[in-house]
Design a protein around this motif. Sequence first.
Motif, mmCIF file in Angstrom:
data_model
loop_
_atom_site.group_PDB
_atom_site.id
_atom_site.type_symbol
_atom_site.label_atom_id
_atom_site.label_comp_id
_atom_site.label_asym_id
_atom_site.label_seq_id
_atom_site.Cartn_x
_atom_site.Cartn_y
_atom_site.Cartn_z
ATOM 1 N N ASP A 1 -2.579 17.640 -7.888
ATOM 2 C CA ASP A 1 -3.033 18.757 -7.052
ATOM 3 C C ASP A 1 -3.477 18.273 -5.677
ATOM 4 O O ASP A 1 -3.532 17.076 -5.402
ATOM 5 N N ARG A 2 -3.788 19.235 -4.844
ATOM 6 C CA ARG A 2 -4.080 18.951 -3.450
ATOM 7 C C ARG A 2 -5.208 17.953 -3.284
ATOM 8 O O ARG A 2 -5.116 16.990 -2.534
ATOM 9 N N GLN A 3 -6.284 18.212 -4.038
ATOM 10 C CA GLN A 3 -7.461 17.366 -3.914
ATOM 11 C C GLN A 3 -7.140 15.901 -4.201
ATOM 12 O O GLN A 3 -7.494 15.020 -3.425
ATOM 13 N N SER A 4 -6.432 15.652 -5.291
ATOM 14 C CA SER A 4 -6.208 14.249 -5.620
ATOM 15 C C SER A 4 -5.137 13.639 -4.716
ATOM 16 O O SER A 4 -5.159 12.438 -4.460
ATOM 17 N N GLN A 5 -4.224 14.467 -4.198
ATOM 18 C CA GLN A 5 -3.278 13.952 -3.198
ATOM 19 C C GLN A 5 -4.048 13.402 -1.999
ATOM 20 O O GLN A 5 -3.760 12.321 -1.496
ATOM 21 N N CYS A 6 -5.036 14.167 -1.562
ATOM 22 C CA CYS A 6 -5.820 13.745 -0.403
ATOM 23 C C CYS A 6 -6.596 12.471 -0.719
ATOM 24 O O CYS A 6 -6.705 11.583 0.125
ATOM 25 N N GLN A 7 -7.124 12.400 -1.953
ATOM 26 C CA GLN A 7 -7.861 11.195 -2.321
ATOM 27 C C GLN A 7 -6.955 9.966 -2.293
ATOM 28 O O GLN A 7 -7.359 8.906 -1.818
ATOM 29 N N HIS A 8 -5.727 10.140 -2.782
ATOM 30 C CA HIS A 8 -4.793 9.013 -2.776
ATOM 31 C C HIS A 8 -4.487 8.573 -1.342
ATOM 32 O O HIS A 8 -4.451 7.383 -1.041
ATOM 33 N N ILE A 9 -4.265 9.548 -0.475
ATOM 34 C CA ILE A 9 -3.945 9.195 0.917
ATOM 35 C C ILE A 9 -5.149 8.532 1.581
ATOM 36 O O ILE A 9 -5.006 7.548 2.308
ATOM 37 N N ASP A 10 -6.352 9.060 1.301
ATOM 38 C CA ASP A 10 -7.559 8.453 1.871
ATOM 39 C C ASP A 10 -7.708 7.007 1.421
ATOM 40 O O ASP A 10 -8.059 6.129 2.214
ATOM 41 N N GLY B 1 4.012 6.140 -5.535
ATOM 42 C CA GLY B 1 3.939 6.445 -6.956
ATOM 43 C C GLY B 1 3.085 7.661 -7.264
ATOM 44 O O GLY B 1 3.206 8.245 -8.341
ATOM 45 N N THR B 2 2.214 8.050 -6.342
ATOM 46 C CA THR B 2 1.312 9.168 -6.620
ATOM 47 C C THR B 2 1.697 10.424 -5.844
ATOM 48 O O THR B 2 1.221 11.511 -6.155
ATOM 49 N N VAL C 1 0.849 -1.194 0.000
ATOM 50 C CA VAL C 1 0.000 0.000 0.000
ATOM 51 C C VAL C 1 0.886 1.247 0.000
ATOM 52 O O VAL C 1 0.660 2.200 -0.751
ATOM 53 N N LEU C 2 1.924 1.221 0.813
ATOM 54 C CA LEU C 2 2.848 2.359 0.893
ATOM 55 C C LEU C 2 3.537 2.605 -0.445
ATOM 56 O O LEU C 2 3.619 3.742 -0.910
#
Lengths: 170, 326
Positions: A121-130, A115-116, A109-110
């Motif tokens: 942008d910020r929004q999709s970074q947060c989605q990836h972390i979520d 890779g991302t 998972v890590l």
Amino acid sequence: MIRFIGAALVVAASTGIGFRIAADYRHRPRQIRSLMHALRVLRTEIDFTLTPLPLALVRTAERADAPVAHFFTVCAEHLELGETPAEAVTAGVAELRGRSALRGPELEVLSALGGTLGNSDRQSQCQHIDAALMHLSHVEEEAREAQRRNERLWQYLGFLFGLLLVVLLY
Amino acid sequence: MASAPMSIRPWSQAIRVLPADVRQRIEALPSSILEQLEEVRLRIGRPVQLYGDRLDAYLAQEGGVTEDATRALKLDERAIHSVLQAVTQASLYAVEEELRRGFVTIAGGHRVGVAGRAVLDGHGHVRTLRRVTSLNLRIARPCEGAAEAIRRFVADPASGRPLSLLIVSPPGCGKTTLLRDIARQWSSGSWGRPVKVGIVDERSEISGAVDGIPQFDLGPRTDVLDGCPKAEGMLMMIRSLSPQVLITDEIGRAEDCEALLEATHAGVAVVASAHASSLDEWCTRPHMRTLFEHRSFDRYVLLSRRHGPGTVERVYDAVGRPLATV
């Protein structure tokens, strides 16, 4: 007398090994939890303060527990050397493999998250972390299940295997 | 504010973001070229271009400069990507706002201009850039003393009180450099009694701030509101930081005009800049006309590039009468 001491040593060693394996089962869910906590810290750094990755990783390391903190420190160091986030995370994961009770599923998972990281942008970074967090919570549940099944088992198994050896050798 | 470290050779700090092969070739160039170097332009699959006041050449494959594109060093997409990563610290999310404006400021106040494919949001505004194809590394040079030429026009002759100034010029004539030096001069007290200076720096151009930390020396009594919209920022400054001189750049919108009137009525001297090639041209803009009629500015300074950037062409008073030709 010497035989008795030898036998005691064999049982102690075998029990020790059993307890060591059991300890890994016990530590794994806890370390996954602490990893999840750290990722939430990282998410906050990205989402609210837009901290650039090298600094965000250092700050996350400051607020994480032992083996997980080391992972973020290693990532930050590699990033400072000019590596891509994916390479830095791979290096960090390699460190974790040797030093922690964390196993394949959570490390994958890590790596996938690595890779991302940083390249959107910020929004999709947060989605990836979520997404990674959700994945990790499943992995954590499985790890707990494995702990319930195997922790005691390995403690007994170590001791009993020691006894068996003693019986065979006596 | 801590005085920002500024290298004696500004280019050496700027080129740290470049790939090693480009960096080594630039470092090996003769100092006569390096002193003129203003821009290093990188494009995917194209020669690396060096640009300056009297310089326009390619970086040669075997070192040195060349006019011949076939002998020039070319960069592939990977190399451009690695520069972008160094510039953004591998954190695109952190420079979203900057990318939208088209450039990212790096340590030292140098700016990296970016071109690529724009991604739009639902309202047709640029959301971000992807597939970056061109980068322009613009080397910032500290130009202390740039405002000396206008020194006798900046303060009220009787009281020594700072006057409101508007700097008018076409792009690339040194408006921002002049603003920066005005901030430093007022703030450090080299123009009479030192005063408190507030800078509202919407696009991080005046202070060249990286993560809110100014990269230029703006004087000891200067507060910088970084990345804040001008109109809102000016009012915030007046409310909370009580500046005696308020500096901002590129005024032009209706709300800028209102905030400026507010500031000048509050007794704050405003130093601002605007794009125009003459005072008359500036006055033809609707909101700017209002400012002129209200005599919001005591002095208008017209710049050109006639003797290099920062040449002061003319200074006008509040009603547009020429005071001097420098």
